[in-house]
Write an enzyme that holds these catalytic residues in place. Structure first.
Site, PDB file in Angstrom:
ATOM      1  N   LYS A 123       0.822  -1.219   0.000  1.00  0.00           N
ATOM      2  CA  LYS A 123       0.000   0.000   0.000  1.00  0.00           C
ATOM      3  C   LYS A 123       0.852   1.262   0.000  1.00  0.00           C
ATOM      4  O   LYS A 123       0.468   2.266  -0.601  1.00  0.00           O
ATOM      5  CB  LYS A 123      -0.971   0.001   1.179  1.00  0.00           C
ATOM      6  CG  LYS A 123      -2.118  -0.973   0.987  1.00  0.00           C
ATOM      7  CD  LYS A 123      -3.310  -0.644   1.847  1.00  0.00           C
ATOM      8  CE  LYS A 123      -4.521  -1.491   1.448  1.00  0.00           C
ATOM      9  NZ  LYS A 123      -5.655  -1.344   2.321  1.00  0.00           N
ATOM     10  N   LYS A 206      -5.279 -10.258  -5.785  1.00  0.00           N
ATOM     11  CA  LYS A 206      -6.466 -10.425  -4.942  1.00  0.00           C
ATOM     12  C   LYS A 206      -7.620  -9.543  -5.450  1.00  0.00           C
ATOM     13  O   LYS A 206      -7.378  -8.406  -5.874  1.00  0.00           O
ATOM     14  CB  LYS A 206      -6.071  -9.993  -3.514  1.00  0.00           C
ATOM     15  CG  LYS A 206      -7.132 -10.174  -2.480  1.00  0.00           C
ATOM     16  CD  LYS A 206      -6.667  -9.661  -1.111  1.00  0.00           C
ATOM     17  CE  LYS A 206      -6.834  -8.160  -0.959  1.00  0.00           C
ATOM     18  NZ  LYS A 206      -7.178  -7.712   0.406  1.00  0.00           N
ATOM     19  N   LYS A 209     -11.540  -4.106  -3.167  1.00  0.00           N
ATOM     20  CA  LYS A 209     -12.475  -3.003  -3.404  1.00  0.00           C
ATOM     21  C   LYS A 209     -11.767  -1.757  -3.914  1.00  0.00           C
ATOM     22  O   LYS A 209     -12.399  -0.893  -4.506  1.00  0.00           O
ATOM     23  CB  LYS A 209     -13.307  -2.710  -2.153  1.00  0.00           C
ATOM     24  CG  LYS A 209     -12.555  -2.503  -0.853  1.00  0.00           C
ATOM     25  CD  LYS A 209     -13.555  -2.134   0.248  1.00  0.00           C
ATOM     26  CE  LYS A 209     -13.648  -3.142   1.368  1.00  0.00           C
ATOM     27  NZ  LYS A 209     -12.515  -3.136   2.286  1.00  0.00           N
TER      28      LYS A 209
HETATM   29  N1  AQP Z   1     -10.187 -11.184  -2.305  1.00  0.00           N
HETATM   30  C1  AQP Z   1     -10.448 -11.635  -1.082  1.00  0.00           C
HETATM   31  N2  AQP Z   1     -10.589 -12.958  -0.863  1.00  0.00           N
HETATM   32  C2  AQP Z   1     -10.859 -13.442   0.379  1.00  0.00           C
HETATM   33  N3  AQP Z   1     -11.006 -12.644   1.460  1.00  0.00           N
HETATM   34  C3  AQP Z   1     -10.872 -11.323   1.270  1.00  0.00           C
HETATM   35  N4  AQP Z   1     -10.955 -10.285   2.107  1.00  0.00           N
HETATM   36  C4  AQP Z   1     -10.752  -9.129   1.435  1.00  0.00           C
HETATM   37  N5  AQP Z   1     -10.536  -9.389   0.145  1.00  0.00           N
HETATM   38  C5  AQP Z   1     -10.592 -10.749   0.014  1.00  0.00           C
HETATM   39  C6  AQP Z   1     -11.224 -10.417   3.523  1.00  0.00           C
HETATM   40  O1  AQP Z   1     -12.215  -9.463   3.871  1.00  0.00           O
HETATM   41  C7  AQP Z   1     -11.959  -9.023   5.201  1.00  0.00           C
HETATM   42  C8  AQP Z   1     -11.998  -7.542   5.262  1.00  0.00           C
HETATM   43  O2  AQP Z   1     -10.974  -6.994   4.493  1.00  0.00           O
HETATM   44  P1  AQP Z   1     -10.789  -5.414   4.461  1.00  0.00           P
HETATM   45  O3  AQP Z   1     -11.775  -4.823   3.571  1.00  0.00           O
HETATM   46  O4  AQP Z   1     -10.777  -4.889   5.831  1.00  0.00           O
HETATM   47  O5  AQP Z   1      -9.386  -5.210   3.936  1.00  0.00           O
HETATM   48  P2  AQP Z   1      -8.655  -5.824   2.734  1.00  0.00           P
HETATM   49  O6  AQP Z   1      -8.289  -7.243   3.033  1.00  0.00           O
HETATM   50  O7  AQP Z   1      -7.513  -4.925   2.444  1.00  0.00           O
HETATM   51  O8  AQP Z   1      -9.770  -5.816   1.585  1.00  0.00           O
HETATM   52  P3  AQP Z   1      -9.720  -5.059   0.242  1.00  0.00           P
HETATM   53  O9  AQP Z   1     -10.982  -5.327  -0.499  1.00  0.00           O
HETATM   54  O10 AQP Z   1      -8.451  -5.380  -0.491  1.00  0.00           O
HETATM   55  O11 AQP Z   1      -9.739  -3.573   0.730  1.00  0.00           O
HETATM   56  P4  AQP Z   1      -8.810  -2.404   0.319  1.00  0.00           P
HETATM   57  O12 AQP Z   1      -8.853  -2.420  -1.178  1.00  0.00           O
HETATM   58  O13 AQP Z   1      -9.432  -1.188   0.937  1.00  0.00           O
HETATM   59  O14 AQP Z   1      -7.455  -2.710   0.881  1.00  0.00           O
HETATM   60  C9  AQP Z   1     -10.632  -9.630   5.647  1.00  0.00           C
HETATM   61  O15 AQP Z   1     -10.888 -10.755   6.445  1.00  0.00           O
HETATM   62  C10 AQP Z   1     -10.013 -10.029   4.360  1.00  0.00           C
HETATM   63  O16 AQP Z   1      -9.123 -11.126   4.524  1.00  0.00           O
END
Ligand code: AQP
Length: 343
Positions: A123, A206, A209
């Site tokens: 990040k 991955k 969002k």
């Molecule tokens: N692609 C994924 N597959 C499985 N699990 C996922 N999680 C997120 N993306 C996937 C799980 O969702 C929970 C919350 O995640 P988060 O939104 O707090 O943060 P993140 O993991 O950083 O998710 P994003 O979508 O990638 O958000 P941004 O883009 O804002 O960083 C966690 O349990 C995560 O494992």
């Protein structure tokens, strides 16, 4: 208890997890996190689920968007089956004990531990000097989120495994430094076919969002047409689907679509491949679209209904914060005594 979940005998089993309100929810959040949160609630665990807005602001968030996204996330939790009478559902910033314990943990965690975190490296990228201090300290706040409730189990996606290990390191160091087994050594619960849902455009990334390409993800608010179109355009290879899981080796995009199908249908990957092995993607993709629409549309309609009632959402979150504080406050108080700040 769900498969693979073991409990530390000294602590009552308690589940905590959180999601950032940093954008719309994706299918990755749903399959990797929310769906499993609801399953743990329904398996008799004491469960606390959180909208981690303090984590979200470690990167820039427009204030109005953050407010909307936090309510939308709450609606997502509720629509995915989180029952506020059985789980404590709340917003992180409404329970000040998270930030208070995080400061103590900032003083326990070491700079070197933080620098090794892949999420920090990903990040902050090449611009580390300009990244927020909060982004660097993110895992210490996450440890506080979990340990301020003495949570013993944390259901997460695969991407959060390293942060969970750091939570365990912080608990171990605190317990060692102060000579008592005060914090549990929390177990990550990473189970199921969809612990890592990948981008629809690139099977090595991955689903996220914050990915700039909307075509890379299925949003929980996408309508049936959008879901069908994204799956139709999902990257694949020219071969038919294999009949056994080992045939998915070196085929990340095929593996991803099969994993999604398995997680949505509640089947194992082997069972799915027994059913669809030999089919070309032109046949499998419509099957996957139909299944995704079937499973996701009731959730998105319920989210839309709840979003028309923001007062109801806010009342649920205020009640959740009060109940969360009842658990967190004595644990923080005892931490302050152990550290020597009170008592
Ligand atoms: N692609 C994924 N597959 C499985 N699990 C996922 N999680 C997120 N993306 C996937 C799980 O969702 C929970 C919350 O995640 P988060 O939104 O707090 O943060 P993140 O993991 O950083 O998710 P994003 O979508 O990638 O958000 P941004 O883009 O804002 O960083 C966690 O349990 C995560 O494992």
């Amino acid at each position: 208890m769900s498969e693979g979940v073991q409990s530390s005998p000294a602590f009552t089993p308690r589940v905590f997890s959180g999601i950032q309100p940093s954008g719309g929810l994706t299918l990755g959040n749903y399959l990797g996190a929310m769906k499993r949160f609801a399953e743990m609630q329904n398996h008799g665990f004491e469960t606390l689920y959180c909208m981690v807005d303090m984590h979200a602001i470690t990167v820039w968030q427009d204030p109005d968007a953050l407010r909307r996204q936090t309510r939308e996330l709450a609606a997502g939790y509720l629509a995915s089956g989180i029952d506020p009478s059985r789980s404590i559902l709340f917003k992180q910033s409404q329970v000040a004990e998270h930030a208070q314990l995080a400061w103590v943990f900032n003083c326990v965690a070491r700079m070197g531990w933080m620098k090794r975190m892949t999420q920090w490296k990903d990040k902050a990228g090449k611009n580390q000097e300009n990244a927020s201090l909060g982004l660097f300290a993110y895992p210490a706040l996450m440890a506080a989120d979990i340990l301020v409730y003495h949570a013993t189990h944390v259901p997460v996606g695969e991407d959060q495994k390293q942060h969970l290990e750091l939570t365990r390191d912080i608990a171990t160091k605190f317990n060692h430094d102060f000579g008592q087994e005060f914090f549990p050594i929390t177990e990550p619960v990473i189970e199921g076919a969809a612990t890592r849902v990948m981008s629809l455009r690139d099977g090595s990334k991955k689903m996220s969002k914050s990915d700039p390409s909307d075509a890379s993800r299925i949003n929980m608010t996408d309508n049936a047409d959008a879901i069908a179109q994204k799956i139709r355009k999902a990257k694949t290879d020219p071969d038919a689907l294999p009949s056994e899981a080992k045939g998915l080796d070196d085929r990340p995009e095929a593996r991803n679509l099969v994993n999604i199908y398995a997680a949505l249908s509640g089947q194992s990957v082997d069972d799915v491949l027994r059913e669809v092995g030999g089919k070309p993607f032109s046949e499998f993709k419509p099957m996957l679209s139909d299944l995704a629409v079937d499973k996701l549309s009731p959730i998105s309609s319920e989210m839309a209904r709840l979003m028309r009632q923001p007062d109801e959402i806010d009342a649920i979150l205020s009640d959740g914060a009060e109940r969360a504080r009842l658990i967190a406050a004595p644990i923080l108080k005892r931490t302050y005594e152990i550290v020597g700040m009170t008592g």
